[in-house]
Design a protein around this motif. Structure first.
Motif, PDB file in Angstrom:
ATOM      1  N   UNK A  16      36.214  34.788  47.531  1.00 14.68           N
ATOM      2  CA  UNK A  16      35.564  35.467  48.665  1.00 14.68           C
ATOM      3  C   UNK A  16      36.208  36.802  49.012  1.00 14.68           C
ATOM      4  N   UNK A  17      37.229  37.173  48.278  1.00 19.79           N
ATOM      5  CA  UNK A  17      37.935  38.424  48.603  1.00 19.79           C
ATOM      6  C   UNK A  17      37.747  39.444  47.493  1.00 19.79           C
ATOM      7  N   UNK A  18      36.621  40.154  47.556  1.00 19.42           N
ATOM      8  CA  UNK A  18      36.403  41.279  46.631  1.00 19.42           C
ATOM      9  C   UNK A  18      35.984  42.494  47.454  1.00 19.42           C
ATOM     10  N   UNK A  19      36.192  43.697  46.890  1.00 17.41           N
ATOM     11  CA  UNK A  19      35.984  44.934  47.642  1.00 17.41           C
ATOM     12  C   UNK A  19      35.221  45.952  46.795  1.00 17.41           C
ATOM     13  N   UNK A  20      34.866  47.052  47.450  1.00 26.78           N
ATOM     14  CA  UNK A  20      34.173  48.161  46.773  1.00 26.78           C
ATOM     15  C   UNK A  20      32.854  47.694  46.162  1.00 26.78           C
ATOM     16  N   UNK A  21      32.226  46.693  46.780  1.00 25.02           N
ATOM     17  CA  UNK A  21      30.939  46.219  46.273  1.00 25.02           C
ATOM     18  C   UNK A  21      31.053  45.418  44.989  1.00 25.02           C
ATOM     19  N   UNK A  22      32.276  45.123  44.560  1.00 19.69           N
ATOM     20  CA  UNK A  22      32.455  44.333  43.338  1.00 19.69           C
ATOM     21  C   UNK A  22      32.033  42.894  43.631  1.00 19.69           C
ATOM     22  N   UNK A  23      31.206  42.353  42.733  1.00 21.38           N
ATOM     23  CA  UNK A  23      30.668  41.021  42.972  1.00 21.38           C
ATOM     24  C   UNK A  23      31.458  39.990  42.175  1.00 21.38           C
ATOM     25  N   UNK A  24      31.815  38.890  42.837  1.00 24.26           N
ATOM     26  CA  UNK A  24      32.461  37.805  42.110  1.00 24.26           C
ATOM     27  C   UNK A  24      31.390  37.000  41.389  1.00 24.26           C
ATOM     28  N   UNK A  25      31.575  36.768  40.104  1.00 23.31           N
ATOM     29  CA  UNK A  25      30.660  35.884  39.373  1.00 23.31           C
ATOM     30  C   UNK A  25      31.502  34.801  38.702  1.00 23.31           C
ATOM     31  N   UNK A  29      39.398  42.049  39.037  1.00 21.56           N
ATOM     32  CA  UNK A  29      38.234  41.155  39.075  1.00 21.56           C
ATOM     33  C   UNK A  29      37.417  41.401  37.814  1.00 21.56           C
ATOM     34  N   UNK A  30      37.153  40.373  37.060  1.00 19.97           N
ATOM     35  CA  UNK A  30      36.338  40.510  35.845  1.00 19.97           C
ATOM     36  C   UNK A  30      34.870  40.663  36.245  1.00 19.97           C
ATOM     37  N   UNK A  31      34.159  41.550  35.556  1.00 17.91           N
ATOM     38  CA  UNK A  31      32.722  41.692  35.813  1.00 17.91           C
ATOM     39  C   UNK A  31      31.992  40.484  35.227  1.00 17.91           C
ATOM     40  N   UNK A  32      30.704  40.357  35.572  1.00 18.40           N
ATOM     41  CA  UNK A  32      29.898  39.249  35.044  1.00 18.40           C
ATOM     42  C   UNK A  32      29.879  39.297  33.513  1.00 18.40           C
ATOM     43  N   UNK A  33      29.755  40.509  32.953  1.00 15.81           N
ATOM     44  CA  UNK A  33      29.677  40.634  31.484  1.00 15.81           C
ATOM     45  C   UNK A  33      31.004  40.239  30.840  1.00 15.81           C
ATOM     46  N   UNK A  34      32.093  40.699  31.454  1.00 11.38           N
ATOM     47  CA  UNK A  34      33.413  40.366  30.899  1.00 11.38           C
ATOM     48  C   UNK A  34      33.664  38.852  30.974  1.00 11.38           C
ATOM     49  N   UNK A  92      26.736  26.963  45.996  1.00 12.06           N
ATOM     50  CA  UNK A  92      26.462  28.220  46.712  1.00 12.06           C
ATOM     51  C   UNK A  92      27.291  29.382  46.150  1.00 12.06           C
ATOM     52  N   UNK A  93      28.582  29.153  45.945  1.00 11.16           N
ATOM     53  CA  UNK A  93      29.499  30.252  45.642  1.00 11.16           C
ATOM     54  C   UNK A  93      29.803  30.416  44.149  1.00 11.16           C
ATOM     55  N   UNK A  94      29.637  29.340  43.389  1.00 10.56           N
ATOM     56  CA  UNK A  94      29.993  29.414  41.967  1.00 10.56           C
ATOM     57  C   UNK A  94      28.796  29.120  41.063  1.00 10.56           C
ATOM     58  N   UNK A  95      27.634  28.867  41.689  1.00  9.57           N
ATOM     59  CA  UNK A  95      26.406  28.703  40.906  1.00  9.57           C
ATOM     60  C   UNK A  95      26.415  27.492  39.998  1.00  9.57           C
ATOM     61  N   UNK A  96      27.100  26.430  40.378  1.00  6.80           N
ATOM     62  CA  UNK A  96      27.156  25.212  39.553  1.00  6.80           C
ATOM     63  C   UNK A  96      26.792  24.013  40.415  1.00  6.80           C
ATOM     64  N   UNK A  97      25.685  23.355  40.073  1.00 10.81           N
ATOM     65  CA  UNK A  97      25.245  22.149  40.795  1.00 10.81           C
ATOM     66  C   UNK A  97      26.038  20.979  40.246  1.00 10.81           C
ATOM     67  N   UNK A  98      26.914  20.413  41.068  1.00 15.07           N
ATOM     68  CA  UNK A  98      27.709  19.274  40.601  1.00 15.07           C
ATOM     69  C   UNK A  98      27.478  18.076  41.512  1.00 15.07           C
ATOM     70  N   UNK A  99      27.710  16.879  40.965  1.00 14.00           N
ATOM     71  CA  UNK A  99      27.668  15.658  41.777  1.00 14.00           C
ATOM     72  C   UNK A  99      28.960  15.592  42.588  1.00 14.00           C
ATOM     73  N   UNK A 100      28.897  14.878  43.727  1.00 12.38           N
ATOM     74  CA  UNK A 100      30.115  14.746  44.551  1.00 12.38           C
ATOM     75  C   UNK A 100      31.255  14.134  43.733  1.00 12.38           C
ATOM     76  N   UNK A 101      30.884  13.271  42.781  1.00 10.34           N
ATOM     77  CA  UNK A 101      31.905  12.593  41.976  1.00 10.34           C
ATOM     78  C   UNK A 101      32.599  13.542  40.991  1.00 10.34           C
TER      79      UNK A 101
END
Ligand SMILES: Cc1ncc(COP(=O)(O)O)c(C=O)c1O
Length: 403
Positions: free
Chosen positions: A213-222, A185-190, A88-97
């Motif tokens: 989960x702690x970003x501000x000014x509309x900055x998106x964590x990627x 916070x690094x941008x997606x491109x960076x 959900x938060x880091x965009x990586x589908x991982x197995x529980x293991x």
């Protein structure tokens, strides 16, 4: 033991005390003597852990199964919840293991380096860095190689800077965004550019996402995981509940990575600490399965304090504080204050300045020396609004406002 032998091993004797914890301890000691110290030192939210999380822990105390050892890698339900949160938060589908539950993000950092770094390996460490990283790298036998980016670079390194520091011995890169101590916070491109560079070099990336989960000014964590899927075989994510859910004292973190790395790190943990406290794991499960609305409320409070602190610091002559867009730290460049006289004393380093501010203005801040070069201070704004205002007023009075 002969007199020439040292009592403490070289490996452990070389570790410095955590500077952030030391500042906090000194501030608390002064407080205990009745001095009204305001602490900007500790990196922990001032909010209580949300009720529904505490209730889940109380319920877990009633279950005798929780009085027993459990799997070293973590409770199966929690590992599954972490795998879902990672998707959900880091965009990586991982197995529980691919998940290992640790005693806080700090242990995840330690075990990540122990698992992939060999004696003599170089580890690229963007500076200013969180104070634990270089010690954890050295404890794994590695050499931290600092790659500095100052206020003029928004405290962000680039592939060019990393390339200049790379050697054939480079084994891994530490990446932390949002950053402790700078709040950058690094941008997606960076993020993508750095991840692609690392993938081309074939090195590991240890990506610390504890402030995601702690970003501000509309900055998106990627996440690095989302930005550079081709890195997955060499990527280790570090995370935890401490900062997001005001759970610093519960000590639950985790690492997520390739199967072989997680298996090896679990073997280490099975000898080092075994399972994380079952009650704390139940609390972490409730946190991850619960809503993020209380997190949103905390973030709003941090955001308000962030604007107050940046404005207050920049009102001091000789201080340059870039606007942080993540975590809960301000990292002003204070080189303009060094060499000036305050109350008859001329601090030449940020360590001396921090000492003076604590002694004379009764405000605790962490000097830049804890995170890399001198010339900076770190102020956590995860403290109450009233203390924040009073602390800023004291700093302005002691250091002097702009004309
Ligand atoms: C960047 C970073 N990573 C990891 C941690 C570890 O957090 P914990 O061990 O409390 O989960 C911290 C705590 O200050 C941090 O600032």
């Amino acid at each position: 033991m002969s007199p020439s032998q040292q009592r403490i091993s070289r490996r452990i004797g070389a570790i410095a005390e955590s500077a952030t914890l030391a500042v906090d301890a000194k501030a608390k000691a002064l407080k205990a003597q009745g001095r009204p110290v305001i602490g900007f030192g500790a990196g922990e939210p001032d909010f209580p852990t949300p009720d529904y999380i505490v209730a889940a822990a109380a319920e877990a105390l009633e279950n005798p199964a929780n009085f027993r050892y459990s799997p070293a890698a973590g409770q199966p339900k929690l590992r599954a919840a972490i795998a879902r949160a990672t998707a959900r938060d880091s965009g990586w589908e991982v197995a529980d293991s691919q998940v290992l539950v640790t005693n806080g993000g700090k242990q995840a950092v330690y075990q990540a380096f122990q698992t992939v770094v060999d004696d003599g390996d170089d580890v690229l460490l963007p500076a200013p860095y969180w104070t634990t990283y270089p010690e954890a790298i050295r404890l794994a036998g590695g050499n931290p190689v600092e790659v500095f980016a100052g206020a003029e670079d928004d405290y962000k390194v680039t592939p060019e800077k990393l390339e200049a520091a790379w050697t054939p011995r480079t084994r891994a890169l530490l990446f932390c965004s949002p950053s402790n101590p700078t709040g950058a916070v690094y941008t997606a491109e960076e993020t993508r550019a750095i991840g692609e560079w690392a993938a081309a070099k074939g090195i590991f990336v240890i990506s610390d996402e504890i402030y995601q989960h702690l970003t501000y000014d509309g900055v998106e964590f990627v996440s690095m995981a989302q930005a550079v899927p081709e890195l997955h075989e060499n990527l280790i994510l570090v995370n935890g509940v401490a900062k997001t859910y005001a759970m610093t004292g519960w000590r639950v973190g985790w690492l997520v990575g390739p199967q072989d790395v997680v298996k090896a790190a679990t073997n280490l943990q099975s000898h080092l600490s075994s399972n994380v406290n079952n009650v704390a794991q139940a609390a972490a499960l409730a946190a991850l399965e619960g809503p993020l609305d209380q997190v949103d409320a905390m973030r709003e409070a941090f955001d308000r304090r962030r604007r107050t602190i940046v404005e207050g610091l920049n009102a001091i002559d000789g201080v340059n504080c870039p606007v942080p867009t993540g975590a809960f730290y301000a990292y002003p460049d204070v080189t303009g204050l060094l060499g000036r006289e305050f109350d008859g004393v001329r601090p030449e380093t940020s360590a001396e300045l921090a000492e003076l501010i604590l002694e004379k203005a009764e405000v605790a801040v962490v000097p830049g020396e804890a995170f890399g070069p001198s010339g900076y201070l770190r102020l956590s704004y995860a403290l109450g609004d009233d203390d924040l205002a009073e602390g800023l007023a004291r700093l302005q009075k002691f250091l002097g406002g702009k004309n």
